[in-house]
Design a protein around this motif. Sequence first.
Motif, PDB file in Angstrom:
ATOM      1  N   SER A  64       0.714  -1.182   0.043  1.00  7.25           N
ATOM      2  CA  SER A  64       0.054  -0.135  -0.140  1.00  7.25           C
ATOM      3  C   SER A  64       1.063   1.243   0.129  1.00  7.25           C
ATOM      4  O   SER A  64       2.040   1.310   0.230  1.00  7.25           O
ATOM      5  N   GLU A  65       0.299   2.198  -0.632  1.00 15.46           N
ATOM      6  CA  GLU A  65       1.002   3.664  -0.414  1.00 15.46           C
ATOM      7  C   GLU A  65       1.287   4.097   0.912  1.00 15.46           C
ATOM      8  O   GLU A  65       2.516   4.843   1.014  1.00 15.46           O
ATOM      9  N   VAL A  66       0.455   3.847   1.878  1.00 19.49           N
ATOM     10  CA  VAL A  66       0.777   4.071   3.319  1.00 19.49           C
ATOM     11  C   VAL A  66       1.747   3.385   3.912  1.00 19.49           C
ATOM     12  O   VAL A  66       2.971   3.914   4.536  1.00 19.49           O
ATOM     13  N   HIS A  69       4.915   4.806   2.325  1.00 20.49           N
ATOM     14  CA  HIS A  69       5.482   6.072   2.928  1.00 20.49           C
ATOM     15  C   HIS A  69       6.334   6.106   4.241  1.00 20.49           C
ATOM     16  O   HIS A  69       7.273   6.413   4.552  1.00 20.49           O
TER      17      HIS A  69
END
Length: 167
Positions: A64-66, A69
């Motif tokens: 996931s992008e989360v 990051h």
Amino acid sequence: MDEHGCDGGPRPPGGAAASPGARPPDPAPYEGVWRFTAPTVDASVPQARHAVRDLLRRQGVPVSEVLVHGLLLIVSELVTNAVRHAALLSPMLAVEVAVGPEWLRVSVEDNHPYRPSALHTDHGRTGGRGLLLVQEIAREAGGVCGVEHTASGGKVIWAALPFGPGR
């Protein structure tokens, strides 16, 4: 940064043990271990972050992008620590990314023997909480982190995060 790809590599603790004689499943196309080397200088911080981000995209890691990051923040903190605290004894550092079927591990290695520990909040200081941040990001993602000595007398600081395919 110089990139060196290879198969296999360390796995985070708690992995399932294979039964004797069982053939391991074929790895997913995104699994593997990649190692980047760079000088222990300020410019290596964004280079390492971009190299890890680009590697995850290029390999098609289903993360996931989360989580990306958080992982990139971990990379930034660990490389920054190497640049700030190890450069005198370690002119080069290495960033390793290991991707398994449901987890990924990032580590930063340098040749400085000092093993750092996470500092707790001290509102009078403007820095010194990078490892605490790494611990918190790993914990919130359900992962773990640690510091190990290398055979050459340096250290490896790592974080392993679960992601699960298709998450």
